[in-house]
Write an enzyme that holds these catalytic residues in place. Structure first.
Site, mmCIF file in Angstrom:
data_model
loop_
_atom_site.group_PDB
_atom_site.id
_atom_site.type_symbol
_atom_site.label_atom_id
_atom_site.label_comp_id
_atom_site.label_asym_id
_atom_site.label_seq_id
_atom_site.Cartn_x
_atom_site.Cartn_y
_atom_site.Cartn_z
ATOM 1 N N ASP A 134 0.807 -1.218 0.000
ATOM 2 C CA ASP A 134 0.000 0.000 0.000
ATOM 3 C C ASP A 134 0.841 1.270 0.000
ATOM 4 O O ASP A 134 0.301 2.367 -0.202
ATOM 5 C CB ASP A 134 -0.915 0.024 1.233
ATOM 6 C CG ASP A 134 -2.069 -0.957 1.114
ATOM 7 O OD1 ASP A 134 -2.591 -1.116 0.001
ATOM 8 O OD2 ASP A 134 -2.444 -1.558 2.127
ATOM 9 N N CYS A 135 2.134 1.130 0.249
ATOM 10 C CA CYS A 135 3.004 2.305 0.333
ATOM 11 C C CYS A 135 3.809 2.544 -0.946
ATOM 12 O O CYS A 135 4.622 3.467 -0.990
ATOM 13 C CB CYS A 135 3.943 2.175 1.525
ATOM 14 S SG CYS A 135 3.076 2.150 3.106
#
Length: 814
Positions: free
Chosen positions: A487-488
């Site tokens: 997600d980063c």
């Protein structure tokens, strides 16, 4: 240094000193009512949704760190001395202390001033309440008079609003006190039809429902004025901060023991029967009173606790192993399976690192969690699959999160995490393999929870993979969207403003940045859907997916292979990431794991090359880091991954979730020693002796461990709610031990460390008990199966063994 020990026979971790490096917690409840409880009785409770139905208040990132919880105070009425039998919040010295975290319960025992106390906390099966059963024993040579004070601080239901909207909330708090029961009914007079209650089994000497009346002005939970003086105020809250506190006086003769039972619960009335009398503002208590009465009886409490223990015995009994390694046995048989149940219930919503406010249930997260849970309660896994599919978008995409109370997609986070849909395919495949229930594919399921939009679950799966095929970039690799599994890694974000969310801020059109990881995931998911289509005799879909998967593999080799390992992605400028061309972020763990898991490079040796590169560049004594070299500064085109200091979280931290992908990959090329070595490096039980460094609980997996670039290399964070639990369970049980459900039956295909002579296992599968013995006869990985004494071809024991209750399997490895 150790702060306790494992009691495997009791299925408990016993903490022997209260000042653990971090609060070491447990979870109460397994169905609708849940609680978090620390080793010093901190934590909070909620019904279904940690944000929208929070019963009690907890302040995160507080000082002291763990302040607020289920508190009991004891006061010696002869001299005025008082203490907390759980150590917190008073923190006065205890002569003896233990906390026993078990399966769905916690027992905290303390001795001070020759008074022994033991409090058993648990949630009875099928009930929306928790029990605190306090047992006091007088160890003195003379009688004792002890005052017992309970204390909880009520949350005004919506935890976000409760912690921010003070101009309203300081005026809305309401309680009732009837028949020695405290009822919390904030907003019950208007739109709510639910309330909380706090009851006690003994005659009360007093009570309080106003926080400041109990604590005293400018005092804290460590020194309440009421406890100090030994007298409650019988206060009734109107606004401000409602609490619940009972005062019970207990006389103990020498050696005598007495029980005091407290119940904290949640209850709902129908909207047309909220009040009694109907025209009043008084809570209708007709349906809750029998529940309170029942569980204030000691015999009912004991029965409920036995039922809870039996429940967990049955669940954990679905798979039990005996291997040469105690840490493997402990995690597989008890703690890893238990953590899989917790992550299934919680997803990433409520822990001591997740506040329960900012995140609902993750779509990807919940599908991944199901992989380690499905064998325990298949019917709940089935329900979860259908709930998740009902939030799916019509274009095959997915809301990244949904709220467990409403079961609707979370618009605040939205969609566009382009790996999400493929995980639904893997979850459904796991369910069918476990149960053999193919009919689930024909169930009509809505899209976006819209009535009239239903199609079969099978079509949902088709749309999931079509979503990827409809979103290919310049190199024909899948577009990454807002992010993929990581997600980063936000290649379309380009955030230059403090406070912006990396996940929801999008500055690019998303038509350039591509993910090699999603490409590998697509191949893996496509192979499952091809098998499903084949079973349904959907030849057209099977051929279509075979062609798509083959083309994706070709694309991966052309644009996703760097010569020694798989590349990670292409950014918005079309530049490669995860390549020798990069100064930082040359190699990433995720594509190595997922691409080999999908079968790429197994036959031609390139999988071994990639895994050798993992060992050379990424492996550390504390686990495998996410990437190397770490990013030394913030790169706007990469997003949140480069926002962390080197060695932490996604910037070259040991993200434990990805480690088991490498374990699985190692078994696929036959390297059991290396797979088990990686397993042992992050096994919490194996790390117990370095608890001062590790810091998190030694009985559950954390999300991350600080990487080799960090000054605190080996320090863990974000325990409990991590996909690490499910994936490690899959890696050890299905890949290393080789007990793997397949569509046709149960496969036995271990890839063991060379030092093991074998192992035994009991596995319940599709209603049959499988007794499995694995015996090493040689140094290879070739498996010969004998089923009920007869040799069988292959490694799969067919499930069509009608009428049998038990099957005995001997697997020889040579």
């Amino acid at each position: 240094m150790k702060y306790g020990y494992f009691d495997d026979n009791a299925r408990e971790y016993v903490i022997t000193r209260p000042d653990t490096p971090l609060p070491w917690i447990n979870y109460l409840g397994s169905q609708a009512y849940f609680g978090l409880i620390s080793n010093t009785a901190g934590g909070y409770s909620f019904y279904k949704d940690a944000r929208l139905r929070r019963l009690t208040r907890y302040r995160y990132n507080n000082a002291p760190y763990d302040m607020g919880g289920r508190y009991i105070y004891l006061r010696d009425d002869a001299n005025g001395k008082y203490w907390s039998p759980s150590w917190m919040p008073v923190r006065s010295t205890l002569d003896e202390y233990t906390c026993r975290h078990g399966m769905g319960y916690t027992i905290i025992r303390g001795v001070a001033n020759q008074i022994e106390s033991e409090t058993r906390y648990f949630v009875p099966l099928g009930e929306d309440l928790e029990i605190w059963e306090l047992t006091l024993t007088n160890r003195r040579g003379s009688s004792a008079d002890i005052s017992v004070f309970s204390a909880v601080e009520f949350c005004l239901w919506d935890a976000w609003d409760d912690s921010t909207n003070f101009q309203r909330n300081f005026s809305t708090g309401q309680v009732e006190f009837v028949d020695d029961v405290i009822y919390h009914k904030t907003e019950y007079r208007e739109r709510r039809n639910h309330f909380a209650y706090f009851a006690c089994s003994e005659k009360l000497a007093g009570f309080d429902t106003i926080r400041e009346a109990f604590l005293g002005q400018y005092r804290g939970w460590d020194s309440p004025a009421v406890v100090e003086t030994g007298k409650s105020n019988d206060s009734i809250a109107f606004g401000w901060q409602p609490i619940g506190s009972h005062h019970v006086k207990v006389h103990l003769e020498v050696g005598e023991s007495k029980k005091v039972i407290f119940i904290l619960g949640y209850h709902e009335n129908s909207r047309d029967a909220k009040f009694d009398p109907p025209e009043s503002q008084i809570i209708n208590k007709k349906t809750v009173k029998p529940i309170i009465k029942k569980y204030l009886r000691a015999e009912e409490v004991d029965k409920a606790f036995v039922d809870l223990r039996d429940y967990w015995s049955e669940l954990l009994g679905k798979l039990q192993v005996q291997t040469p390694d105690e840490h493997t046995n402990r995690m597989v048989n008890i703690w890893n399976a238990y953590q899989c149940m917790i992550t299934f219930n919680m997803s990433r919503s409520a822990s001591y690192f997740e506040s329960g406010i900012g995140r609902g249930m993750g779509f990807r997260d919940s599908n991944q969690d199901l992989l380690g849970f499905v064998h325990m309660i298949p019917e709940r896994a089935r329900e979860r699959i259908l709930d998740l599919a009902a939030t799916q978008l019509k274009n095959g995409g997915a809301f990244h999160q949904y709220q467990p109370l409403t079961k609707r997609g979370n618009n605040d986070v939205g969609t566009g995490f382009n790996d999400d849909p493929a995980w639904l395919v893997l979850a459904v495949a796991a369910y069918i393999k476990e149960t053999g229930e193919w009919n689930i594919l024909d169930i009509p399921v809505q899209y976006e929870n819209e009535a009239g939009s239903e199609t079969s679950l099978y079509e949902h799966l088709q749309r999931s993979l079509q979503y990827t095929l409809d979103r290919l970039g310049p190199n024909k690799l899948p577009l990454i969207g807002r992010a993929d599994w990581n997600d980063c890694l936000n290649l379309n974000c380009f955030s230059d403003t403090p406070g912006q969310s990396f996940q929801t801020t999008t500055s690019k059109d998303g038509k350039v940045a591509e993910s090699v990881f999603i490409a590998g995931l697509f191949v893996l998911a496509a192979k499952e859907l091809i098998a499903i289509a084949g079973h349904r005799r959907d030849e057209g879909e099977a051929i279509k997916l075979q062609q798509a998967a083959a083309q994706m593999e070709t694309t991966i080799w052309e644009y996703g292979w760097d010569g020694e390992w798989f590349r990670r992605a292409y950014d918005d400028f079309g530049h490669v990431l995860g390549s020798m061309e990069n100064e930082e972020g040359q190699i990433f763990i995720e594509p190595q794991g997922i691409c080999i898991w999908a079968g790429l490079g197994i036959e031609d040796g390139r999988a071994q090359k990639a895994l050798d590169s993992v060992a050379k560049y990424l492996a550390t004594p504390h686990g495998i880091v996410l990437q190397q070299p770490a990013f030394s500064k913030y790169y706007i085109h990469l997003g949140e991954i480069s926002s962390y200091p080197p060695g932490y979280k996604e910037n070259a931290g040991i993200f434990c979730h990805t480690n088991p992908w490498i374990m699985i990959a190692e078994t696929m090329i036959g390297r059991g020693d290396r797979a088990f070595d990686y397993y042992s490096r992050i096994n919490p039980s194996n790390r117990e002796s370095i608890s001062d460094l590790h810091k998190c609980e030694p009985y559950v997996y954390p999300q991350m461990i600080a990487g080799k670039d960090a000054p605190t290399h080996g320090e863990a964070k974000n325990s409990w709610l991590s996909g690490t639990a499910a994936m490690n369970y899959v890696a050890i049980t299905q890949a290393i031990l080789g007990i793997k459900p397949q569509y046709e039956g149960l496969e036995i295909k271990p890839v063991l460390p060379s030092s093991w002579g074998g192992f035994t296992a009991i596995r319940y599968f599709r209603g049959v008990r499988y007794e499995i013995s694995v015996v090493r006869k040689g140094t290879g990985n070739n498996v010969s199966l004998f089923v009920d004494g007869k040799p069988v071809q292959g490694t799969i024991v067919c499930s069509s063994r009608a009428g049998l209750d038990m099957v005995q399997i001997i697997a020889y490895i040579e």
